[in-house]
Design a protein around this motif. Structure first.
Motif, PDB file in Angstrom:
ATOM      1  N   SER A 236       0.978  -1.248   0.043  1.00 48.84           N
ATOM      2  CA  SER A 236       0.083  -0.186   0.151  1.00 48.84           C
ATOM      3  C   SER A 236       0.832   1.147  -0.033  1.00 48.84           C
ATOM      4  O   SER A 236       2.209   1.001   0.357  1.00 48.84           O
ATOM      5  CB  SER A 236      -0.928  -0.223   1.196  1.00 48.84           C
ATOM      6  OG  SER A 236      -1.803   0.915   1.213  1.00 48.84           O
ATOM      7  N   TYR A 237       0.344   2.341  -0.159  1.00 48.36           N
ATOM      8  CA  TYR A 237       1.297   3.547  -0.386  1.00 48.36           C
ATOM      9  C   TYR A 237       0.087   4.882  -0.328  1.00 48.36           C
ATOM     10  O   TYR A 237      -0.905   4.752  -0.471  1.00 48.36           O
ATOM     11  CB  TYR A 237       2.072   3.685  -1.558  1.00 48.36           C
ATOM     12  CG  TYR A 237       1.313   3.942  -2.734  1.00 48.36           C
ATOM     13  CD1 TYR A 237       1.422   5.163  -3.241  1.00 48.36           C
ATOM     14  CD2 TYR A 237       0.480   2.955  -3.298  1.00 48.36           C
ATOM     15  CE1 TYR A 237       0.531   5.499  -4.518  1.00 48.36           C
ATOM     16  CE2 TYR A 237      -0.101   3.382  -4.789  1.00 48.36           C
ATOM     17  CZ  TYR A 237      -0.184   4.691  -5.167  1.00 48.36           C
ATOM     18  OH  TYR A 237      -0.875   4.820  -6.220  1.00 48.36           O
ATOM     19  N   VAL A 238       0.831   5.970   0.120  1.00 49.90           N
ATOM     20  CA  VAL A 238       0.225   7.118  -0.052  1.00 49.90           C
ATOM     21  C   VAL A 238       1.388   8.203  -0.500  1.00 49.90           C
ATOM     22  O   VAL A 238       2.472   7.843  -0.541  1.00 49.90           O
ATOM     23  CB  VAL A 238       0.027   7.846   1.581  1.00 49.90           C
ATOM     24  CG1 VAL A 238      -0.941   6.808   2.111  1.00 49.90           C
ATOM     25  CG2 VAL A 238       1.112   7.865   2.458  1.00 49.90           C
ATOM     26  N   VAL A 239       0.888   9.366  -0.740  1.00 52.83           N
ATOM     27  CA  VAL A 239       1.696  10.358  -1.496  1.00 52.83           C
ATOM     28  C   VAL A 239       1.326  11.702  -0.754  1.00 52.83           C
ATOM     29  O   VAL A 239       0.270  11.982  -0.630  1.00 52.83           O
ATOM     30  CB  VAL A 239       1.404  10.564  -3.160  1.00 52.83           C
ATOM     31  CG1 VAL A 239       2.128  11.793  -3.665  1.00 52.83           C
ATOM     32  CG2 VAL A 239       1.290   9.337  -4.019  1.00 52.83           C
ATOM     33  N   LEU A 240       2.418  12.156  -0.182  1.00 50.58           N
ATOM     34  CA  LEU A 240       2.428  13.270   0.736  1.00 50.58           C
ATOM     35  C   LEU A 240       2.522  14.616  -0.045  1.00 50.58           C
ATOM     36  O   LEU A 240       3.471  14.602  -0.842  1.00 50.58           O
ATOM     37  CB  LEU A 240       3.356  13.124   1.538  1.00 50.58           C
ATOM     38  CG  LEU A 240       3.236  12.351   3.124  1.00 50.58           C
ATOM     39  CD1 LEU A 240       2.143  12.906   3.875  1.00 50.58           C
ATOM     40  CD2 LEU A 240       3.057  11.121   3.033  1.00 50.58           C
ATOM     41  N   HIS A 241       1.488  15.314  -0.139  1.00 59.51           N
ATOM     42  CA  HIS A 241       1.382  16.851  -0.871  1.00 59.51           C
ATOM     43  C   HIS A 241       1.646  17.620   0.267  1.00 59.51           C
ATOM     44  O   HIS A 241       2.489  18.686   0.036  1.00 59.51           O
ATOM     45  CB  HIS A 241       0.316  16.940  -1.649  1.00 59.51           C
ATOM     46  CG  HIS A 241       0.277  15.798  -2.736  1.00 59.51           C
ATOM     47  ND1 HIS A 241       0.656  16.293  -4.023  1.00 59.51           N
ATOM     48  CD2 HIS A 241      -0.290  14.522  -2.744  1.00 59.51           C
ATOM     49  CE1 HIS A 241       0.635  15.407  -4.821  1.00 59.51           C
ATOM     50  NE2 HIS A 241       0.006  14.438  -4.356  1.00 59.51           N
ATOM     51  N   HIS A 242       0.653  17.770   1.415  1.00 62.08           N
ATOM     52  CA  HIS A 242       0.688  18.768   2.241  1.00 62.08           C
ATOM     53  C   HIS A 242       0.018  18.214   3.627  1.00 62.08           C
ATOM     54  O   HIS A 242      -0.354  17.345   3.641  1.00 62.08           O
ATOM     55  CB  HIS A 242      -0.397  19.736   1.895  1.00 62.08           C
ATOM     56  CG  HIS A 242      -0.558  21.151   2.749  1.00 62.08           C
ATOM     57  ND1 HIS A 242       0.457  22.067   2.368  1.00 62.08           N
ATOM     58  CD2 HIS A 242      -1.436  21.402   3.538  1.00 62.08           C
ATOM     59  CE1 HIS A 242      -0.089  23.126   3.334  1.00 62.08           C
ATOM     60  NE2 HIS A 242      -0.855  22.655   3.857  1.00 62.08           N
ATOM     61  N   PRO A 243       0.722  18.687   4.874  1.00 59.54           N
ATOM     62  CA  PRO A 243       1.561  19.938   4.668  1.00 59.54           C
ATOM     63  C   PRO A 243       3.076  19.525   4.565  1.00 59.54           C
ATOM     64  O   PRO A 243       3.548  18.609   4.724  1.00 59.54           O
ATOM     65  CB  PRO A 243       1.422  20.351   6.293  1.00 59.54           C
ATOM     66  CG  PRO A 243       1.382  19.241   7.077  1.00 59.54           C
ATOM     67  CD  PRO A 243       0.286  18.338   6.108  1.00 59.54           C
ATOM     68  N   PRO A 244       3.891  20.649   4.430  1.00 70.36           N
ATOM     69  CA  PRO A 244       5.107  20.355   4.061  1.00 70.36           C
ATOM     70  C   PRO A 244       5.942  20.348   5.495  1.00 70.36           C
ATOM     71  O   PRO A 244       5.593  21.128   6.342  1.00 70.36           O
ATOM     72  CB  PRO A 244       5.737  21.735   3.249  1.00 70.36           C
ATOM     73  CG  PRO A 244       4.477  22.798   3.506  1.00 70.36           C
ATOM     74  CD  PRO A 244       3.423  22.032   3.807  1.00 70.36           C
ATOM     75  N   PHE A 245       6.963  19.461   5.401  1.00 67.69           N
ATOM     76  CA  PHE A 245       7.787  19.351   6.712  1.00 67.69           C
ATOM     77  C   PHE A 245       9.303  19.600   6.287  1.00 67.69           C
ATOM     78  O   PHE A 245       9.804  19.177   5.308  1.00 67.69           O
ATOM     79  CB  PHE A 245       7.787  17.886   7.277  1.00 67.69           C
ATOM     80  CG  PHE A 245       6.424  17.412   7.578  1.00 67.69           C
ATOM     81  CD1 PHE A 245       6.002  17.833   8.884  1.00 67.69           C
ATOM     82  CD2 PHE A 245       5.567  16.656   6.822  1.00 67.69           C
ATOM     83  CE1 PHE A 245       4.571  17.452   9.184  1.00 67.69           C
ATOM     84  CE2 PHE A 245       4.288  16.328   7.273  1.00 67.69           C
ATOM     85  CZ  PHE A 245       3.684  16.714   8.433  1.00 67.69           C
ATOM     86  N   PRO A 246       9.883  20.334   7.368  1.00 65.83           N
ATOM     87  CA  PRO A 246      11.486  20.555   7.126  1.00 65.83           C
ATOM     88  C   PRO A 246      12.143  19.275   6.558  1.00 65.83           C
ATOM     89  O   PRO A 246      12.014  18.338   7.251  1.00 65.83           O
ATOM     90  CB  PRO A 246      11.797  21.156   8.487  1.00 65.83           C
ATOM     91  CG  PRO A 246      10.783  21.579   8.927  1.00 65.83           C
ATOM     92  CD  PRO A 246       9.383  20.606   8.942  1.00 65.83           C
TER      93      PRO A 246
END
Length: 304
Positions: A236-246
């Motif tokens: 399984s997977y997710v794509v992180l768009h937001h919020p940005p992290f340092p």
């Protein structure tokens, strides 16, 4: 200036186009006007006026905005238009903000039991102004506050979105450090040697990941390790768009990887565009160094 447009007139025309658009759709006060809130306000302000107590009490007029506040949560009624305006200013380098002033007009008193609704409009966006903080734009919103449907007051709030004169330099952000404890120290020692180690119960031979102090199957506290082959698939997977992290550069894919040995691990899927990641895709382990101290196991996507 970062992102600042060359044609100021065109840019300011884009800002002006937001005037008159809603900043907040019809919102509902979280609580009716009530005596406890009035009492807390008066105690904090030191206001002992008898008008705010007793059977005919009214709320202090300066509490007008208090009945519209969303608490610690983002205002659900805030509009996409207002978000786009702020994003446009941020992208042009005017990404600092300071509240400058507010104006209130009171049309009728608020009394305990009144139910509050409100809506806001982007009333004005100024031309570019130079201040001691830096050059920027004043954005004014007007909120009309209603009590049981009757206009009770108006609240104008003005902020300055500006580009700071002096931007403090920031050190390069480091990726967060993993939490290492006595239960998982052996795993991270293996990573430092570029080995992905899986716990194996010496009583029932069950493999387990993440590392645990005892076997979930038989309860035995005794274990050894086997080294993973490094072959796996995206379970399984997710794509992180937001919020940005340092120290992270979105968008990026985070996968739940099923190893050939049958256990699963969460890590980044790398080496290909995030939109190409698919469930069932084969991946191969690699170790990536992020700084002088940090090495992490990640998985290279295999497309053919």
């Amino acid at each position: 200036m970062r992102g600042e447009p060359e044609d100021h007139e065109e840019f300011e025309a884009r800002l002006k186009a937001y005037e008159g658009l809603p900043a907040a759709d019809t919102g509902i006060g979280r609580d009716p006007v009530n005596e406890p809130m009035i009492r807390h306000w008066c105690e904090a302000m030191g206001d002992t006026s008898p008008a705010y107590t007793g059977p005919d009490a009214i709320a202090p007029p300066t509490m007008l905005q208090a009945w519209t506040m969303a608490g610690l949560h983002r205002r659900p009624e805030r509009t996409a238009a207002y978000d786009r305006l702020l994003t446009l200013l941020d992208a042009s380098g005017h990404d600092a903000v300071v509240a400058t002033d507010c104006e209130q007009e009171y049309l009728r008193p608020l009394r305990p039991g009144d139910r509050i609704t409100f809506d806001s409009v982007i009333e004005s966006v100024s031309g570019r102004k130079t201040t001691k903080l830096g050059a920027g734009y004043f954005v004014t919103t007007r909120t009309d506050v209603r009590a049981d449907g009757e206009l009770a007051g108006t609240h104008r709030f003005r902020i300055l979105k500006y580009a700071p004169v002096h931007r403090p330099s920031k050190p390069a952000e480091r990726r967060p450090r993993p939490v290492v404890n006595r239960d998982n120290a052996g795993f991270w020692e293996g990573v430092a040697r570029h080995e992905l180690l899986i716990q194996r119960c010496t009583a029932c031979a069950a493999l387990r990941f993440p590392w645990l102090p005892g076997c979930n199957g038989c309860g035995s506290p005794d274990w050894d390790t086997v080294e993973a082959s490094g072959e796996g698939t995206v379970y399984s997977y997710v794509v992180l768009h937001h919020p940005p992290f340092p120290a992270f550069d979105p968008p990026y894919a985070v996968g739940l990887i099923e190893l050939a040995e049958g256990v699963r691990i969460v890590s980044n899927v790398v080496g290909l565009p995030y939109e190409q990641v698919r469930i069932g895709m084969p991946v191969r382990l690699e170790f990536r160094r992020y700084d002088d101290e940090l090495v992490l196991p990640v998985f290279q996507g295999v497309t053919s």
